[in-house]
Design a protein around this motif. Sequence first.
Motif, short mmCIF file in Angstrom:
data_model
loop_
_atom_site.label_atom_id
_atom_site.label_comp_id
_atom_site.label_asym_id
_atom_site.label_seq_id
_atom_site.Cartn_x
_atom_site.Cartn_y
_atom_site.Cartn_z
N CYS A 440 28.03 1.73 31.23
CA CYS A 440 27.70 1.38 32.61
C CYS A 440 27.92 -0.10 32.92
O CYS A 440 27.92 -0.49 34.09
N THR A 451 28.78 2.50 38.47
CA THR A 451 27.39 2.66 38.93
C THR A 451 26.74 3.78 38.15
O THR A 451 27.29 4.89 38.06
N SER A 453 22.75 5.68 37.35
CA SER A 453 21.40 5.82 37.89
C SER A 453 20.41 6.11 36.78
O SER A 453 20.69 6.88 35.86
N ALA A 464 18.50 -1.35 43.37
CA ALA A 464 19.82 -1.66 42.82
C ALA A 464 19.74 -2.93 41.99
O ALA A 464 19.19 -3.94 42.44
N ASP A 490 19.73 2.04 40.37
CA ASP A 490 21.19 2.11 40.32
C ASP A 490 21.72 0.75 39.85
O ASP A 490 21.25 -0.30 40.31
N THR A 491 22.68 0.77 38.95
CA THR A 491 23.16 -0.48 38.36
C THR A 491 24.56 -0.84 38.86
O THR A 491 25.44 0.01 38.98
N TYR A 492 24.72 -2.12 39.16
CA TYR A 492 26.01 -2.71 39.55
C TYR A 492 26.15 -4.00 38.74
O TYR A 492 25.75 -5.08 39.20
N ALA A 521 31.46 -4.20 44.94
CA ALA A 521 30.05 -3.89 44.66
C ALA A 521 29.18 -4.13 45.90
O ALA A 521 28.30 -3.33 46.22
N ARG A 524 29.63 -1.24 48.22
CA ARG A 524 28.90 -0.06 47.76
C ARG A 524 27.40 -0.20 48.05
O ARG A 524 26.75 0.74 48.50
#
Length: 678
Positions: A440, A451, A453, A464, A490-492, A521, A524
């Motif tokens: 990720c 992305t 979760s 996020a 959620d990861t960015y 990003a 998004r």
Amino acid sequence: MTTVEDRLNARAPAEREPRRRPFRADIQGLRAIAVGLVVLDHAGVPLLGGGYVGVDVFFVISGFLITGHLLEGLHRTGRIDLARFYAARARRILPAALVTIVLTTLASFLVVSPLRLVDIVHDAVASALYVPNIVFAVRQTDYLAGTAPSPFQHFWSLGVEEQFYIVWPVLLLAAYLIGRRSRTVLLAAIAVITVASFGASVVTTPVSESLAFFSPHTRAWEFGVGALVAGFGAAIARVPGVIAGALGWAGLLTILVTGVLYSSDVAYPGSAALVPVGGAALVVAFGARGGVDRALSVRPLQVVGAISYSLYLVHWPMLVLAHEHLGIDAPLALPVGLAVAAAAVPVAWVLFTVVETPVRRWRGPSRRVLIAFTAATLVVVTGLVAGSAAASVLPLTSARTEPERSAGELPAGTPFVPANLSPTLDRAIADTGEIYTNGCQQNLRESTVLTCSFGELDSPRTMALFGDSHAGRWFPALERAATALGYRLDTYTKSGCRSEETAAAWESSKNASCSAWREAAVARITADAPDIVVLANHLGPTPGRDPDVQNADWIDGLSQLYDRLPASSRVITLADSPEFAASPVLCLSSHLDAADACAIERADALNPAIREAQRTVAAERDGAVIDLTDYLCNVSMCPAVIGATLVYSDEHHLTATFSRTLATALSARLAPHLEDVG
């Protein structure tokens, strides 16, 4: 780095030796300029930040000399005696290199921290096998930076050169035969290879600078430029003397100017390498005329040029090991660097006189020479493998244990390396956490937004995480906190790409993939409009910067970042973790019973100007800053070991193991900022 004594060993049946070409004193002097740039740059001379271009000069010289010999042999005999050619290369390069590898490895056992020894011996093996550049490219080593470089890092250029020597005569012979012995076809083939390699360098450098820097296919064009100078020698000789002299001087000036003006900030090699390579080509092509030859023929340059290969070999390990001995937590002082560089000259002279010259003059049968050097290499590699095994069993903890304890404020730190340390010192770098191991965390090169979760996946409340590799290291704590608070996370995240930047840095990033990823990003995140956006980034100390100017720049940049993010999202910033001048992990491996020596003063580990800017903008824009520094540092110091847990995996990344211990504290700090959200 070839010498003028090197001659291609292809011969007609009736000839015992190929015709010797005239000595080029200007090229010998150019070697001195090239190695001088490299050595002084490595010694820390402030006005020579681009001294690394000296290696490019060596590549052009090698391409010119080797191709000139090969073309001469093809013209005389229509063939290349590969065994004789490779034997000549082995005599020239291997003896001094193998001696340097052995002595550097032995010195490393006396000076280097135990944790580094295994990697250093592995680098020694790669150097003995002439593939260190491949190893460093895969490892994504930054040759122009780093607090603890390998003492074999400079062998990357020898790896590239040896790989060139292996492939180049075969390619030339193939092109010569396929082209029906046409010199025009042969030169066209050289030109095509050169242009293709240059194109690969230009394309690869913005995507992966380390790959472009170390790879043979992105460096081959520099040899190719020298080869083209050799191939068009007759046309070059017809250039009028006045013009030739002017071009030669222009080339020499170009090399010196790039050595001064270039720095580690230049994306290299890429198109930037065209300037010093072009300068070197001009000197090689026209340096024998117009007064350049007289300038480069002075006695000091001739002496240094003669020992340039040995000097290149010994100067870097001497500097690195001296730095290691004195402490890598601060740059090597300029007087010390210059003193070590000066001491490298007599050492290089001894290596040149005792090892390099006698072996180079050995004229045994080619196959016997190749067998002898192959055997010598295998003996050295076998010894190095045994040394690696010995290094791997050196102790990395003390004999004492320490009870595990929950994270608490103002920790005292553990004054030794516990036998029950988690993670262990040799596993510290790999202790990255789930966001890395499950794919990720985006890497340095790619721009695609990844992305994932976590937390309460069915929750309508969303959070996020947006940032660089430091966001990835805060993730283990944040994932547990989000779960406890009932949020989906959620990861960015992308390594080497901060979500917080000054306005100027946001618009222009050295890493082209970063700008593209960052914009994507933000798009998004804007589309998803999470309830909470958590920012976490590497924002360590910047000694020498004006704090007032830096604070103003960051207030402006962070204000613009808030404008980019969804107006409905609350922005929460995690203050950055402390940063050490050198890896505390390496320090701990040398201070098993004195871990306090590896702590850093709190005042030196943080960036107050940026932290103040974060607080200012958060207060103005209804955001928040969560600062857990008191869980990482006490009033005065930031320890490397807390309880039985290793806090850092390198100079500034938290271990995933320690990050998880902060979950409860992070959850408690987050909760008040979530009460009126959603």
